[in-house]
Design a protein around this motif. Sequence first.
Motif, PDB file in Angstrom:
ATOM      1  N   ILE A 174       0.823  -1.198  -0.038  1.00 27.11           N
ATOM      2  CA  ILE A 174       0.015  -0.017   0.057  1.00 27.11           C
ATOM      3  C   ILE A 174       0.762   1.337   0.133  1.00 27.11           C
ATOM      4  N   ILE A 175       1.942   1.478   0.776  1.00 28.13           N
ATOM      5  CA  ILE A 175       2.877   2.247   0.900  1.00 28.13           C
ATOM      6  C   ILE A 175       3.480   2.482  -0.425  1.00 28.13           C
ATOM      7  N   LEU A 176       3.965   1.828  -1.051  1.00 33.56           N
ATOM      8  CA  LEU A 176       4.682   1.807  -2.182  1.00 33.56           C
ATOM      9  C   LEU A 176       3.824   2.251  -3.517  1.00 33.56           C
ATOM     10  N   VAL A 177       2.610   1.616  -3.418  1.00 33.22           N
ATOM     11  CA  VAL A 177       1.975   1.942  -4.719  1.00 33.22           C
ATOM     12  C   VAL A 177       1.181   3.350  -4.624  1.00 33.22           C
ATOM     13  N   THR A 178       0.794   3.955  -3.131  1.00 28.51           N
ATOM     14  CA  THR A 178       0.286   5.002  -3.103  1.00 28.51           C
ATOM     15  C   THR A 178       1.273   6.294  -3.043  1.00 28.51           C
ATOM     16  N   HIS A 179       2.384   6.107  -2.674  1.00 28.38           N
ATOM     17  CA  HIS A 179       3.533   7.189  -2.930  1.00 28.38           C
ATOM     18  C   HIS A 179       3.417   8.011  -4.241  1.00 28.38           C
ATOM     19  N   GLY A 180       3.837   9.205  -3.904  1.00 28.35           N
ATOM     20  CA  GLY A 180       3.731  10.076  -4.988  1.00 28.35           C
ATOM     21  C   GLY A 180       5.061   9.653  -6.214  1.00 28.35           C
ATOM     22  N   ARG A 181       5.877   9.034  -5.816  1.00 24.70           N
ATOM     23  CA  ARG A 181       6.994   8.647  -6.594  1.00 24.70           C
ATOM     24  C   ARG A 181       7.226   7.171  -6.458  1.00 24.70           C
ATOM     25  N   ALA A 182       5.969   6.480  -6.996  1.00 22.92           N
ATOM     26  CA  ALA A 182       6.019   4.851  -6.616  1.00 22.92           C
ATOM     27  C   ALA A 182       7.177   4.031  -7.064  1.00 22.92           C
ATOM     28  N   VAL A 183       7.495   4.496  -8.447  1.00 25.01           N
ATOM     29  CA  VAL A 183       8.560   3.756  -9.165  1.00 25.01           C
ATOM     30  C   VAL A 183       9.978   3.856  -8.440  1.00 25.01           C
ATOM     31  N   ARG A 184      10.133   4.978  -7.970  1.00 26.50           N
ATOM     32  CA  ARG A 184      11.338   5.377  -7.240  1.00 26.50           C
ATOM     33  C   ARG A 184      11.478   4.638  -5.899  1.00 26.50           C
ATOM     34  N   VAL A 185      10.335   4.902  -5.286  1.00 31.60           N
ATOM     35  CA  VAL A 185      10.301   3.909  -3.723  1.00 31.60           C
ATOM     36  C   VAL A 185      10.413   2.667  -3.831  1.00 31.60           C
ATOM     37  N   SER A 186       9.669   2.233  -5.001  1.00 33.22           N
ATOM     38  CA  SER A 186       9.659   0.455  -5.155  1.00 33.22           C
ATOM     39  C   SER A 186      11.262   0.238  -5.441  1.00 33.22           C
ATOM     40  N   LEU A 187      11.979   0.991  -6.445  1.00 35.74           N
ATOM     41  CA  LEU A 187      13.293   0.566  -6.752  1.00 35.74           C
ATOM     42  C   LEU A 187      14.320   0.614  -5.417  1.00 35.74           C
ATOM     43  N   ALA A 188      13.988   1.606  -4.611  1.00 32.44           N
ATOM     44  CA  ALA A 188      14.797   1.654  -3.510  1.00 32.44           C
ATOM     45  C   ALA A 188      14.560   0.523  -2.511  1.00 32.44           C
ATOM     46  N   TYR A 189      13.293   0.115  -2.271  1.00 34.17           N
ATOM     47  CA  TYR A 189      12.861  -0.900  -1.751  1.00 34.17           C
ATOM     48  C   TYR A 189      13.550  -2.191  -2.088  1.00 34.17           C
ATOM     49  N   LEU A 190      13.646  -2.411  -3.555  1.00 34.40           N
ATOM     50  CA  LEU A 190      14.236  -3.849  -4.017  1.00 34.40           C
ATOM     51  C   LEU A 190      15.591  -3.593  -3.779  1.00 34.40           C
ATOM     52  N   GLY A 191      16.220  -2.423  -4.062  1.00 30.90           N
ATOM     53  CA  GLY A 191      17.807  -2.149  -3.888  1.00 30.90           C
ATOM     54  C   GLY A 191      18.161  -2.665  -2.464  1.00 30.90           C
ATOM     55  N   GLY A 192      17.347  -2.173  -1.432  1.00 29.52           N
ATOM     56  CA  GLY A 192      17.410  -2.424  -0.012  1.00 29.52           C
ATOM     57  C   GLY A 192      17.562  -3.833   0.133  1.00 29.52           C
ATOM     58  N   HIS A 193      16.587  -4.655  -0.346  1.00 37.25           N
ATOM     59  CA  HIS A 193      16.142  -6.037   0.037  1.00 37.25           C
ATOM     60  C   HIS A 193      17.217  -6.767  -0.661  1.00 37.25           C
ATOM     61  N   ARG A 194      17.652  -6.405  -1.974  1.00 36.64           N
ATOM     62  CA  ARG A 194      18.738  -7.376  -2.469  1.00 36.64           C
ATOM     63  C   ARG A 194      20.213  -6.825  -1.906  1.00 36.64           C
ATOM     64  N   GLY A 195      20.500  -5.975  -1.397  1.00 30.04           N
ATOM     65  CA  GLY A 195      21.416  -5.621  -0.411  1.00 30.04           C
ATOM     66  C   GLY A 195      21.505  -6.371   0.864  1.00 30.04           C
ATOM     67  N   ARG A 196      20.556  -6.168   1.388  1.00 27.78           N
ATOM     68  CA  ARG A 196      20.381  -7.154   2.823  1.00 27.78           C
ATOM     69  C   ARG A 196      20.615  -8.596   2.356  1.00 27.78           C
ATOM     70  N   ARG A 197      20.073  -9.062   1.363  1.00 29.74           N
ATOM     71  CA  ARG A 197      20.025 -10.450   0.911  1.00 29.74           C
ATOM     72  C   ARG A 197      21.535 -10.712   0.583  1.00 29.74           C
ATOM     73  N   ASP A 198      22.299  -9.962  -0.186  1.00 25.70           N
ATOM     74  CA  ASP A 198      23.666 -10.375  -0.570  1.00 25.70           C
ATOM     75  C   ASP A 198      24.360 -10.529   0.896  1.00 25.70           C
TER      76      ASP A 198
END
Length: 73
Positions: free
Chosen positions: A22-46
């Motif tokens: 909900i937060i990622l989709v309703t944010h004004g810059r949804a694509v930018r926030v989603s990419l930051a979220y995915l980048g953070g997840h990838r970094g934590r996984r690695d």
Amino acid sequence: MNLHVLPSAVTRMAGPQIMSAIILVTHGRAVRVSLAYLGGHRGRRDRGGALTRRVAASLSGAGALSLGDPADA
């Protein structure tokens, strides 16, 4: 199995995922926030994978953990 804990388990597993969606989709810059979220997840996984490999290698070298025969595929 205690079925009275099932609603709590579902809430604990699905709740954070629904809220983050909900937060990622309703944010004004949804694509930018989603990419930051995915980048953070990838970094934590690695980092978690690298840390796990280092711990396993150190325990294996000390003889405390057997990772199998190196000749095995």
